[in-house]
Design a protein around this motif. Structure first.
Motif, short mmCIF file in Angstrom:
data_model
loop_
_atom_site.label_atom_id
_atom_site.label_comp_id
_atom_site.label_asym_id
_atom_site.label_seq_id
_atom_site.Cartn_x
_atom_site.Cartn_y
_atom_site.Cartn_z
N LYS A 50 0.81 -1.15 0.06
CA LYS A 50 -0.20 -0.01 0.19
C LYS A 50 0.85 1.25 -0.06
N LEU A 51 2.12 1.40 0.30
CA LEU A 51 2.97 2.28 0.32
C LEU A 51 3.51 2.89 -0.99
N GLY A 171 0.90 7.83 3.12
CA GLY A 171 1.49 7.04 4.41
C GLY A 171 0.32 6.01 4.95
N VAL A 172 1.00 5.15 5.79
CA VAL A 172 0.34 4.04 6.23
C VAL A 172 0.53 4.06 7.82
N LEU A 173 -0.38 4.28 8.89
CA LEU A 173 -0.32 3.86 10.25
C LEU A 173 -0.88 2.56 10.61
N LEU A 174 0.05 1.86 11.42
CA LEU A 174 -0.24 0.56 11.95
C LEU A 174 -0.39 0.50 13.55
N MET A 175 -1.53 0.27 13.94
CA MET A 175 -1.48 0.35 15.48
C MET A 175 -2.09 -0.97 15.80
N ILE A 176 -1.39 -1.53 16.85
CA ILE A 176 -1.80 -3.07 17.43
C ILE A 176 -2.22 -3.04 18.83
N ALA A 177 -3.22 -3.38 19.26
CA ALA A 177 -3.61 -3.34 20.59
C ALA A 177 -4.39 -4.51 20.98
N ILE A 291 -4.77 -2.62 13.29
CA ILE A 291 -5.71 -1.46 12.69
C ILE A 291 -4.84 -0.41 11.84
N ILE A 292 -5.25 -0.61 10.56
CA ILE A 292 -4.52 0.07 9.70
C ILE A 292 -5.18 1.12 8.90
N VAL A 293 -4.48 2.30 8.86
CA VAL A 293 -5.04 3.61 8.39
C VAL A 293 -4.15 4.06 7.28
N THR A 294 -4.75 3.97 6.03
CA THR A 294 -3.89 4.58 4.97
C THR A 294 -4.29 6.16 4.75
N LYS A 295 -3.56 7.23 4.47
CA LYS A 295 -3.84 8.52 4.55
C LYS A 295 -3.90 8.84 3.13
#
Ligand SMILES: C[S@@+](CC[C@H](N)C(=O)[O-])C[C@H]1O[C@@H](n2cnc3c(N)ncnc32)[C@H](O)[C@@H]1O
Length: 295
Positions: A50-51, A171-177, A291-295
């Protein structure tokens, strides 16, 4: 509920005890093995592909790790990213000196050489972002990861919005919880008194709700995982003592609480809300969500 006679503090107050408990948990949950498999099989398609390619050949892929710990997961991600991006600039935010040292040690065996530059910052996310705002320089990144570290930020909602603000377009943000139906979450919900000023009990559902409120699109992927907690019920087993502390995120639960309260915690941990029995093993539900957010 039995009285806790509570004098416990969250693990975040004692970095050296935190490191000891974390290493037992990592071993008994095969944490790095699960993460390595995820990074090899899921990460390439949901993140690397995705990048967008960086805009010119001179530019490096700028990445930011928040609470990178000893770097096990970050190094796996870097290995995958290098397959597409030959040159990476990696900013590492990690408040624990021991973890930075461990990360640097791990790098000795990785052979990234000059393909990856490291900018080490021994600080929390809140300290870092305040500093950026003070000098009015919000650096942008192509990829940001916050893997099991959002429990420690001052305000989850503003942090998520600020992280997205730090992403380059595309850009891509990866958050894991921990996931909202994991044993971890049920245990924390049952004993909310273990949260304090340095550690908040949040789950992946909290992250999704914030993104929904702000109408920000995302992809959520749940990963099954189990921790063998049998040792927590063996008299004199030191791993069991440390693992109990890690799961509850407290320093020295057994020394700081009444026996009846410790019994109540141990009984809930092995109960059906949190754990399944498999032969002689007690397997605690350690599921997490990316959880993945792509801007
Ligand atoms: C559960 S560990 C996860 C480490 C690593 N990301 C992994 O998955 O193996 C959480 C990490 O966040 C770091 N941390 C604690 N408070 C933090 C904060 N406010 N900002 C950034 N990192 C923090 C801790 O020192 C620790 O290394």
């Amino acid at each position: 509920m039995a009285s806790s006679k509570l004098t416990t503090k969250s693990l975040t107050h004692d970095p050296s005890h935190y490191a000891k408990t974390f290493s037992v948990y990592a071993r008994l949950s095969a944490k790095y093995q699960v993460l390595a498999t995820w990074t090899d099989t899921v990460f390439p398609s949901v993140i690397v592909d995705k990048l967008s390619p960086v805009s010119n050949a001179e530019e490096k892929l700028n990445i930011l790790g928040i609470g990178s710990g000893t770097g096990g997961m970050d190094c796996n991600m870097i290995t995958q990213l290098l397959k597409k991006f030959p040159s990476i600039a990696n900013t590492v935010l990690e408040p624990a000196a021991d973890h930075i040292e461990g990360y640097k040690k791990l790098l000795e065996s990785k052979g990234f050489g000059s393909d990856v530059d490291f900018n080490w910052r021994q600080q929390t996310w809140d300290e870092y972002y305040k500093e950026c705002k003070q000098v009015n320089q919000i650096k942008k990144f192509h990829f940001i990861s916050a893997i099991h570290s959002l429990y420690y930020v001052e305000d989850l909602e503003s942090t998520i919005l600020d992280l997205i603000n730090c992403l380059e377009e595309g850009g891509v943000l990866l958050m894991i919880a921990v996931s909202d139906d994991s044993g971890f979450w049920r245990l924390w919900k049952r004993f909310p008194m273990f949260a304090d000023d340095l550690y908040r009990q949040i789950n992946s559902g909290d992250i999704r709700r914030i993104l929904d409120t702000h109408q920000i699109g995302y992809k959520a992927i749940t990963q099954e995982s189990r921790v063998d907690i049998t040792c927590c019920y063996e008299d004199g087993n030191q791993d069991g003592v440390l693992l109990t502390d890690f799961l509850n995120h407290v320093v020295n639960l057994r020394e700081c609480s009444s026996q009846s309260f410790v019994d109540e915690v141990l009984s809930y941990m092995r109960g059906e809300d949190c754990t399944v029995q498999n032969g002689d093993q007690l397997l605690f539900n350690n599921d997490w969500q990316a959880i993945i957010v792509t801007k």
